[in-house]
Design a protein around this motif. Structure first.
Motif: not given
Length: 220
Positions: A136-143, A146-154, A209-213
């Motif tokens: 699932t993490l390798a699917s197109p939805a992962a992008t 990833a963007e949402d996770a990086r935003r939350r981790l900011a 979330l950490a993995r997604d980011a």
């Protein structure tokens, strides 16, 4: 002793799980339930550390019971146990706050290990479940994730990001503390702060979330 609740609508499955867990020596099955509703009611009235929930149960399925347990007995760590390895069930279980996911055909020692890990506050995913998550993490939805996770981790501080990166590796508070040269109690404080900032119910969600980011532990 680790106190366990086993919820499954099949008596033979419950009996088999009880036999496996009892053989461990440090695990006691203190209650059983035939459906999700009974599992939630039992967890309210019985001291339980870990609940094993089957997904496919009558009256109330395991995933619904998992969400209810999060409100009714938030201190109980929940492992989802099923014969169905579908990706959506794995992700839904983790999204609802499950401490882990394993299949009913898992080896007895894996079941015991999963219960011990959950009781210690760690996450556990069976190899089969991990494959589904990786796919699932390798699917197109992962992008998008990833963007949402990086935003939350900011909004995290540098130290909080270091702690979160180790959660993403599945480390316990004690192991993370040893790696970062801080006490287990200090790590626990950081984890609580991280969960609040990220609006996560538990460390498993934060780890995902950490993995997604793409957050990686710092070298050394």
């Amino acid at each position: 002793m680790i106190r366990v609740l086993v919820a499954d609508d099949e008596p033979l499955i419950r009996a088999g799980i009880r036999m496996i867990l009892t053989s461990a020596g440090d695990i006691e099955v203190v209650a059983e339930a035939r459906d999700g509703r009974e599992a939630v009611e039992t967890a309210r009235s019985t001291a339980v550390d870990v609940a094993l929930l089957d997904i496919q149960m009558p009256v109330m399925d395991g995933l619904t019971a998992l969400a209810e347990l999060g409100r009714a007995a938030p201190g109980v760590r929940v492992l989802v146990l099923t014969t169905f390895g579908e990706r959506d069930n794995v992700l839904r279980a983790l999204g609802h706050g499950s401490a882990g996911f394993l299949l009913k055909d898992s080896a007895p020692q894996e079941l015991i290990h999963a219960v011990r890990a959950a009781a210690a506050g760690n996450a556990y995913l069976s190899p089969a479940a991990t494959r589904h998550v990786v796919d699932t993490l390798a699917s197109p939805a992962a992008t998008v994730r990833a963007e949402d996770a990086r935003r939350r981790l900011a909004g995290l501080t540098g130290r909080e990001r270091e702690v979160l990166a180790l959660l993403g590796e599945g480390l316990s508070n004690a192991d993370a503390g040893a790696r970062l040269h801080m006490s287990e109690a200090t790590v626990k404080t950081y984890v609580s702060r991280i969960l609040t900032k990220l609006d996560c119910d538990n460390r498993v969600q934060a780890a995902l979330l950490a993995r997604d980011a793409g957050l990686e532990p710092s070298a050394g």
